[in-house]
Scaffold this active site. Sequence first.
Site, PDB file in Angstrom:
ATOM      1  N   GLU A 100     -50.474 -12.898  -2.950  1.00 15.48           N
ATOM      2  CA  GLU A 100     -49.438 -12.938  -3.976  1.00 15.48           C
ATOM      3  C   GLU A 100     -48.410 -13.978  -3.540  1.00 15.48           C
ATOM      4  O   GLU A 100     -48.075 -14.056  -2.352  1.00 15.48           O
ATOM      5  CB  GLU A 100     -48.730 -11.583  -4.121  1.00 15.48           C
ATOM      6  CG  GLU A 100     -49.508 -10.577  -4.930  1.00 15.48           C
ATOM      7  CD  GLU A 100     -50.555  -9.852  -4.104  1.00 15.48           C
ATOM      8  OE1 GLU A 100     -50.283  -9.595  -2.905  1.00 15.48           O
ATOM      9  OE2 GLU A 100     -51.631  -9.529  -4.629  1.00 15.48           O
ATOM     10  N   TYR A 112     -52.236 -23.534  -1.821  1.00 18.94           N
ATOM     11  CA  TYR A 112     -53.330 -22.589  -2.076  1.00 18.94           C
ATOM     12  C   TYR A 112     -54.334 -23.186  -3.060  1.00 18.94           C
ATOM     13  O   TYR A 112     -55.552 -23.043  -2.877  1.00 18.94           O
ATOM     14  CB  TYR A 112     -52.770 -21.270  -2.613  1.00 18.94           C
ATOM     15  CG  TYR A 112     -51.785 -20.590  -1.671  1.00 18.94           C
ATOM     16  CD1 TYR A 112     -51.962 -20.652  -0.290  1.00 18.94           C
ATOM     17  CD2 TYR A 112     -50.681 -19.890  -2.153  1.00 18.94           C
ATOM     18  CE1 TYR A 112     -51.057 -20.054   0.570  1.00 18.94           C
ATOM     19  CE2 TYR A 112     -49.780 -19.282  -1.293  1.00 18.94           C
ATOM     20  CZ  TYR A 112     -49.973 -19.371   0.071  1.00 18.94           C
ATOM     21  OH  TYR A 112     -49.082 -18.775   0.926  1.00 18.94           O
TER      22      TYR A 112
HETATM   23  C1  LIG Z   1     -45.811 -23.219   2.022  1.00 21.03           C
HETATM   24  C2  LIG Z   1     -45.707 -23.779   3.449  1.00 21.03           C
HETATM   25  C3  LIG Z   1     -46.258 -22.754   4.432  1.00 21.03           C
HETATM   26  C4  LIG Z   1     -46.544 -25.060   3.540  1.00 21.03           C
HETATM   27  O1  LIG Z   1     -46.550 -25.485   4.885  1.00 21.03           O
HETATM   28  P1  LIG Z   1     -46.514 -27.039   5.267  1.00 21.03           P
HETATM   29  O2  LIG Z   1     -46.882 -27.170   6.695  1.00 21.03           O
HETATM   30  O3  LIG Z   1     -45.232 -27.648   4.841  1.00 21.03           O
HETATM   31  O4  LIG Z   1     -47.684 -27.597   4.322  1.00 21.03           O
HETATM   32  P2  LIG Z   1     -48.654 -28.821   4.627  1.00 21.03           P
HETATM   33  O5  LIG Z   1     -47.876 -29.981   5.158  1.00 21.03           O
HETATM   34  O6  LIG Z   1     -49.809 -28.339   5.411  1.00 21.03           O
HETATM   35  O7  LIG Z   1     -49.111 -29.181   3.160  1.00 21.03           O
HETATM   36  C5  LIG Z   1     -50.257 -28.589   2.593  1.00 21.03           C
HETATM   37  C6  LIG Z   1     -50.198 -28.743   1.083  1.00 21.03           C
HETATM   38  O8  LIG Z   1     -49.202 -27.893   0.541  1.00 21.03           O
HETATM   39  C7  LIG Z   1     -48.609 -28.507  -0.590  1.00 21.03           C
HETATM   40  N1  LIG Z   1     -47.200 -28.705  -0.324  1.00 21.03           N
HETATM   41  C8  LIG Z   1     -46.544 -28.456   0.823  1.00 21.03           C
HETATM   42  N2  LIG Z   1     -45.230 -28.718   0.670  1.00 21.03           N
HETATM   43  C9  LIG Z   1     -45.070 -29.120  -0.604  1.00 21.03           C
HETATM   44  C10 LIG Z   1     -43.939 -29.521  -1.368  1.00 21.03           C
HETATM   45  N3  LIG Z   1     -42.698 -29.546  -0.842  1.00 21.03           N
HETATM   46  N4  LIG Z   1     -44.143 -29.845  -2.655  1.00 21.03           N
HETATM   47  C11 LIG Z   1     -45.369 -29.836  -3.207  1.00 21.03           C
HETATM   48  N5  LIG Z   1     -46.490 -29.478  -2.528  1.00 21.03           N
HETATM   49  C12 LIG Z   1     -46.327 -29.122  -1.245  1.00 21.03           C
HETATM   50  C13 LIG Z   1     -49.335 -29.815  -0.799  1.00 21.03           C
HETATM   51  O9  LIG Z   1     -50.446 -29.562  -1.628  1.00 21.03           O
HETATM   52  C14 LIG Z   1     -49.789 -30.122   0.607  1.00 21.03           C
HETATM   53  O10 LIG Z   1     -50.881 -31.000   0.652  1.00 21.03           O
HETATM   54  P3  LIG Z   1     -50.616 -32.603   0.707  1.00 21.03           P
HETATM   55  O11 LIG Z   1     -49.653 -32.830   1.834  1.00 21.03           O
HETATM   56  O12 LIG Z   1     -51.970 -33.141   0.983  1.00 21.03           O
HETATM   57  O13 LIG Z   1     -50.035 -32.969  -0.609  1.00 21.03           O
HETATM   58  C15 LIG Z   1     -44.227 -24.162   3.807  1.00 21.03           C
HETATM   59  O14 LIG Z   1     -43.689 -24.924   2.747  1.00 21.03           O
HETATM   60  C16 LIG Z   1     -43.333 -22.966   4.073  1.00 21.03           C
HETATM   61  O15 LIG Z   1     -43.270 -22.463   5.187  1.00 21.03           O
HETATM   62  N6  LIG Z   1     -42.600 -22.491   3.034  1.00 21.03           N
HETATM   63  C17 LIG Z   1     -41.675 -21.360   3.179  1.00 21.03           C
HETATM   64  C18 LIG Z   1     -42.417 -20.071   3.382  1.00 21.03           C
HETATM   65  C19 LIG Z   1     -43.339 -19.783   2.213  1.00 21.03           C
HETATM   66  O16 LIG Z   1     -42.974 -19.962   1.065  1.00 21.03           O
HETATM   67  N7  LIG Z   1     -44.561 -19.306   2.527  1.00 21.03           N
HETATM   68  C20 LIG Z   1     -45.548 -18.946   1.531  1.00 21.03           C
HETATM   69  C21 LIG Z   1     -45.424 -17.499   1.197  1.00 21.03           C
HETATM   70  S1  LIG Z   1     -46.597 -16.998  -0.017  1.00 21.03           S
END
Ligand SMILES: CC(C)(COP(=O)(O)OP(=O)(O)OC[C@H]1O[C@@H](n2cnc3c(N)ncnc32)[C@H](O)[C@@H]1OP(=O)(O)O)[C@@H](O)C(=O)NCCC(=O)NCCS
Length: 141
Positions: A100, A112
């Site tokens: 979720e 995702y």
């Molecule tokens: C969601 C989260 C875990 C992603 O981690 P991250 O290390 O920044 O992500 P990555 O660098 O591995 O990116 C993977 C993909 O996520 C997406 N993504 C990550 N950040 C993004 C942003 N700011 N905007 C749009 N897409 C994004 C993209 O599809 C990206 O792929 P790409 O770089 O090839 O475009 C991070 O933003 C986070 O910790 N957020 C706060 C906590 C949270 O919301 N967790 C999810 C709970 S369900």
Amino acid sequence: MIRKASLEDLNDIYNIEVSSFDTPWEKVSIEVEFYKDYASIYVYEVDKKVVAYIITWLIGLEAELITIAVDEGFRRQGIGRVLFAYIKELYGKNILWHLEVACKNNSAIQMYKSFGFEITSTITNYYGDGKNAFRMILSPK
Ligand SMILES: CC(C)(COP(=O)(O)OP(=O)(O)OC[C@H]1O[C@@H](n2cnc3c(N)ncnc32)[C@H](O)[C@@H]1OP(=O)(O)O)[C@@H](O)C(=O)NCCC(=O)NCCS
């Protein structure tokens, strides 16, 4: 480097949790995950500093992504992707994944979707504060 978390990581995990979510889990709720035999908790380290964590459950052939968070200063460097890919590989191929996610959490939703997750329903007021969530599913290939 990805490694299995231990209770010694609890404070680091909690600090990332608090800075990542509007309504973070209590520390004790994270601690409880360490005692569930179906839960996996892994962390990602950079220079021996924990900068991300993931909690997942595996029950039979069904897995749930419970939570994942990357320290703000380390986002968009591929860490979230690598962390989930690691657990997905660990659990194997014939697994039905579900999770979720807040409807407004575009970063996570995009990540995702890039793994093949699809939105299957919307859950109204999922977080109890009027905010809705999407349920997403990744079917076994
Ligand atoms: C969601 C989260 C875990 C992603 O981690 P991250 O290390 O920044 O992500 P990555 O660098 O591995 O990116 C993977 C993909 O996520 C997406 N993504 C990550 N950040 C993004 C942003 N700011 N905007 C749009 N897409 C994004 C993209 O599809 C990206 O792929 P790409 O770089 O090839 O475009 C991070 O933003 C986070 O910790 N957020 C706060 C906590 C949270 O919301 N967790 C999810 C709970 S369900």
